[in-house]
Design a protein around this motif. Structure first.
Motif, PDB file in Angstrom:
ATOM      1  N   GLU A   1      37.469 -15.777  25.433  1.00 48.83           N
ATOM      2  CA  GLU A   1      36.031 -15.536  25.294  1.00 48.83           C
ATOM      3  C   GLU A   1      35.349 -16.705  24.596  1.00 48.83           C
ATOM      4  N   PRO A   2      34.338 -17.320  25.221  1.00 46.16           N
ATOM      5  CA  PRO A   2      33.630 -18.433  24.588  1.00 46.16           C
ATOM      6  C   PRO A   2      32.757 -17.946  23.436  1.00 46.16           C
ATOM      7  N   SER A   3      32.492 -18.833  22.485  1.00 47.15           N
ATOM      8  CA  SER A   3      31.667 -18.472  21.344  1.00 47.15           C
ATOM      9  C   SER A   3      30.194 -18.545  21.707  1.00 47.15           C
ATOM     10  N   ASP A   4      29.373 -17.822  20.952  1.00 44.97           N
ATOM     11  CA  ASP A   4      27.929 -17.866  21.173  1.00 44.97           C
ATOM     12  C   ASP A   4      27.405 -19.279  21.019  1.00 44.97           C
ATOM     13  N   MET A   5      27.919 -20.014  20.020  1.00 43.75           N
ATOM     14  CA  MET A   5      27.422 -21.363  19.756  1.00 43.75           C
ATOM     15  C   MET A   5      27.694 -22.286  20.938  1.00 43.75           C
ATOM     16  N   ALA A   6      28.889 -22.181  21.503  1.00 46.39           N
ATOM     17  CA  ALA A   6      29.235 -23.044  22.625  1.00 46.39           C
ATOM     18  C   ALA A   6      28.373 -22.745  23.843  1.00 46.39           C
ATOM     19  N   VAL A   7      28.229 -21.465  24.165  1.00 45.94           N
ATOM     20  CA  VAL A   7      27.430 -21.083  25.331  1.00 45.94           C
ATOM     21  C   VAL A   7      25.962 -21.431  25.116  1.00 45.94           C
ATOM     22  N   SER A   8      25.468 -21.265  23.893  1.00 47.28           N
ATOM     23  CA  SER A   8      24.059 -21.556  23.608  1.00 47.28           C
ATOM     24  C   SER A   8      23.708 -22.992  23.944  1.00 47.28           C
ATOM     25  N   ALA A   9      24.571 -23.927  23.589  1.00 45.82           N
ATOM     26  CA  ALA A   9      24.304 -25.333  23.862  1.00 45.82           C
ATOM     27  C   ALA A   9      24.214 -25.590  25.357  1.00 45.82           C
ATOM     28  N   ALA A  10      25.168 -25.048  26.119  1.00 45.10           N
ATOM     29  CA  ALA A  10      25.145 -25.240  27.567  1.00 45.10           C
ATOM     30  C   ALA A  10      23.952 -24.534  28.197  1.00 45.10           C
ATOM     31  N   ALA A  11      23.606 -23.351  27.681  1.00 40.72           N
ATOM     32  CA  ALA A  11      22.477 -22.595  28.238  1.00 40.72           C
ATOM     33  C   ALA A  11      21.159 -23.327  28.015  1.00 40.72           C
ATOM     34  N   ARG A  12      20.982 -23.892  26.836  1.00 41.33           N
ATOM     35  CA  ARG A  12      19.750 -24.645  26.565  1.00 41.33           C
ATOM     36  C   ARG A  12      19.612 -25.827  27.520  1.00 41.33           C
ATOM     37  N   GLN A  13      20.724 -26.491  27.784  1.00 37.09           N
ATOM     38  CA  GLN A  13      20.683 -27.644  28.689  1.00 37.09           C
ATOM     39  C   GLN A  13      20.233 -27.244  30.084  1.00 37.09           C
ATOM     40  N   GLN A  14      20.529 -26.017  30.473  1.00 43.11           N
ATOM     41  CA  GLN A  14      20.126 -25.543  31.797  1.00 43.11           C
ATOM     42  C   GLN A  14      18.781 -24.822  31.776  1.00 43.11           C
ATOM     43  N   GLY A  15      18.117 -24.815  30.619  1.00 49.42           N
ATOM     44  CA  GLY A  15      16.792 -24.221  30.530  1.00 49.42           C
ATOM     45  C   GLY A  15      16.779 -22.722  30.421  1.00 49.42           C
ATOM     46  N   LEU A  16      17.932 -22.105  30.149  1.00 46.99           N
ATOM     47  CA  LEU A  16      17.956 -20.654  29.975  1.00 46.99           C
ATOM     48  C   LEU A  16      17.287 -20.290  28.652  1.00 46.99           C
ATOM     49  N   ARG A  17      16.641 -19.134  28.635  1.00 51.25           N
ATOM     50  CA  ARG A  17      15.801 -18.772  27.502  1.00 51.25           C
ATOM     51  C   ARG A  17      16.508 -17.853  26.497  1.00 51.25           C
ATOM     52  N   TYR A  18      17.492 -17.091  26.973  1.00 47.22           N
ATOM     53  CA  TYR A  18      18.123 -16.100  26.109  1.00 47.22           C
ATOM     54  C   TYR A  18      19.638 -16.090  26.273  1.00 47.22           C
ATOM     55  N   LEU A  19      20.272 -15.508  25.262  1.00 49.71           N
ATOM     56  CA  LEU A  19      21.696 -15.203  25.279  1.00 49.71           C
ATOM     57  C   LEU A  19      21.818 -13.691  25.116  1.00 49.71           C
ATOM     58  N   LEU A  20      22.542 -13.018  26.019  1.00 51.00           N
ATOM     59  CA  LEU A  20      22.653 -11.553  25.989  1.00 51.00           C
ATOM     60  C   LEU A  20      24.108 -11.152  25.796  1.00 51.00           C
ATOM     61  N   HIS A  21      24.329 -10.240  24.865  1.00 50.96           N
ATOM     62  CA  HIS A  21      25.676  -9.734  24.614  1.00 50.96           C
ATOM     63  C   HIS A  21      25.602  -8.239  24.349  1.00 50.96           C
ATOM     64  N   GLY A  22      26.525  -7.497  24.941  1.00 50.16           N
ATOM     65  CA  GLY A  22      26.611  -6.065  24.728  1.00 50.16           C
ATOM     66  C   GLY A  22      27.926  -5.694  24.073  1.00 50.16           C
ATOM     67  N   GLU A  23      27.930  -4.576  23.371  1.00 46.45           N
ATOM     68  CA  GLU A  23      29.145  -4.091  22.728  1.00 46.45           C
ATOM     69  C   GLU A  23      29.193  -2.573  22.820  1.00 46.45           C
ATOM     70  N   VAL A  24      30.298  -2.051  23.329  1.00 47.74           N
ATOM     71  CA  VAL A  24      30.502  -0.610  23.381  1.00 47.74           C
ATOM     72  C   VAL A  24      30.892  -0.138  21.983  1.00 47.74           C
ATOM     73  N   LEU A  25      30.013   0.637  21.349  1.00 48.94           N
ATOM     74  CA  LEU A  25      30.270   1.131  20.007  1.00 48.94           C
ATOM     75  C   LEU A  25      31.028   2.445  20.012  1.00 48.94           C
ATOM     76  N   GLN A  26      30.800   3.253  21.014  1.00 48.59           N
ATOM     77  CA  GLN A  26      31.472   4.545  21.113  1.00 48.59           C
ATOM     78  C   GLN A  26      31.589   4.930  22.569  1.00 48.59           C
ATOM     79  N   ALA A  27      32.744   5.422  22.956  1.00 52.22           N
ATOM     80  CA  ALA A  27      32.950   5.839  24.338  1.00 52.22           C
ATOM     81  C   ALA A  27      33.968   6.963  24.381  1.00 52.22           C
ATOM     82  N   THR A  28      33.598   8.051  25.032  1.00 48.82           N
ATOM     83  CA  THR A  28      34.528   9.151  25.269  1.00 48.82           C
ATOM     84  C   THR A  28      34.485   9.470  26.750  1.00 48.82           C
TER      85      THR A  28
END
Length: 276
Positions: A58-85
């Motif tokens: 899994e890449p780090s947020d910092m690494a992806v952020s740099a590449a995303a900015r270079q491509q003009g992307l505006r946001y970084l989105l991450h989800g996390e499952v906190l509870q699942a039954t």
């Protein structure tokens, strides 16, 4: 999420694969109006991303952020499952926390939990009740609810603001009310706080500041304001009644928040209702 649709570097969803993978696949394959999702591992300069990854997989947020900015992307989105039954013999529940991080100037960050249970499915997605598997219909509802979170929609909460006429600072309080009605809540709260600095006993300003603090999910401050308003309104039945109604409304919103994140009761406890 109160942000403009645009390009997003999608970090995926952390958590059990049987819950996370369907949500990831839906966001990457199904189009959402105005949004452009790019998986983190599909960005350019992936070799650099892997070099500074948090883990091998899994890449780090910092690494992806740099590449995303270079491509003009505006946001970084991450989800996390906190509870699942996913048991067939009891009610199912799924909680996914989303974090949207701004990468460009003026791109605000935001976060929001998505909670899925049978009650929500019955209310918003009754067509899914025909799916016999509880876990599957919960997954499908999670996908729809996530899309709803990113789509243009408003979940309205109607609340009454205090509008004094004779109290010190009344004109400024009403000016703040007008700002709130126009949608400028940050400026409205600033105006009400300025009234409190000059007139700390003004119950109307206390009530309205409590509403604004609740909108920011600062429930501790909101309760401090509104309980003080109840105390200061002893000789004003109208303001006292509104302050008490506002206290109930605040606690109900706080309960929703604690339930969404599976949090324990607040340190001060529940002031006007019972239960865990």
């Amino acid at each position: 999420m109160q942000v403009e649709p645009s390009g997003v570097a999608f970090m995926g969803v952390s958590g059990p694969d049987e819950w996370a993978d369907p949500i990831e696949e839906a966001l990457l394959t199904e189009k959402l109006d105005g949004w452009r999702f790019i998986a983190a591992d599909q960005l350019q300069d992936t070799a650099t991303i892997r070099l500074v990854s948090a883990t091998d997989e899994e890449p780090s947020d910092m690494a992806v952020s740099a590449a995303a900015r270079q491509q003009g992307l505006r946001y970084l989105l991450h989800g996390e499952v906190l509870q699942a039954t996913g048991h067939e013999d009891r009610k199912d529940k799924l909680i996914v926390s989303w974090r949207l991080t701004g990468l460009q100037p003026g791109a605000e960050s935001a976060g929001m939990p998505v909670t899925i249970d049978e009650a929500l499915i019955q209310q918003r997605y009754p067509h899914l009740l025909f799916l016999p598997n509880v876990a599957e219909r919960t997954r499908q509802a999670a996908i729809l609810e996530t899309k709803r979170l990113l789509a243009a929609n408003v979940d309205r909460q109607q609340v009454k603001l205090a509008a004094p006429k004779l109290l010190p600072g009344a004109r400024a309080v009403r000016r703040g009310n007008a700002l709130a009605r126009s949608g400028n809540w940050p400026m409205a709260e600033k105006v009400w706080n300025e009234v409190l600095q000059k007139h700390p006993r003004n119950p109307a300003a206390l009530i309205n500041c409590a509403v604004a603090a609740t909108a920011r999910q600062d429930f501790t401050l909101a309760k401090q304001h509104v309980t003080e308003a109840v105390r200061r309104s002893a000789l004003s039945p109208v303001n006292q009644s509104l302050a008490e109604e506002t206290l109930v409304w605040i606690e109900l919103r706080q309960r929703d928040y604690h339930q969404a994140f599976d949090l324990p009761p607040p340190p001060e406890g529940w002031l006007i209702s019972r239960g865990d």
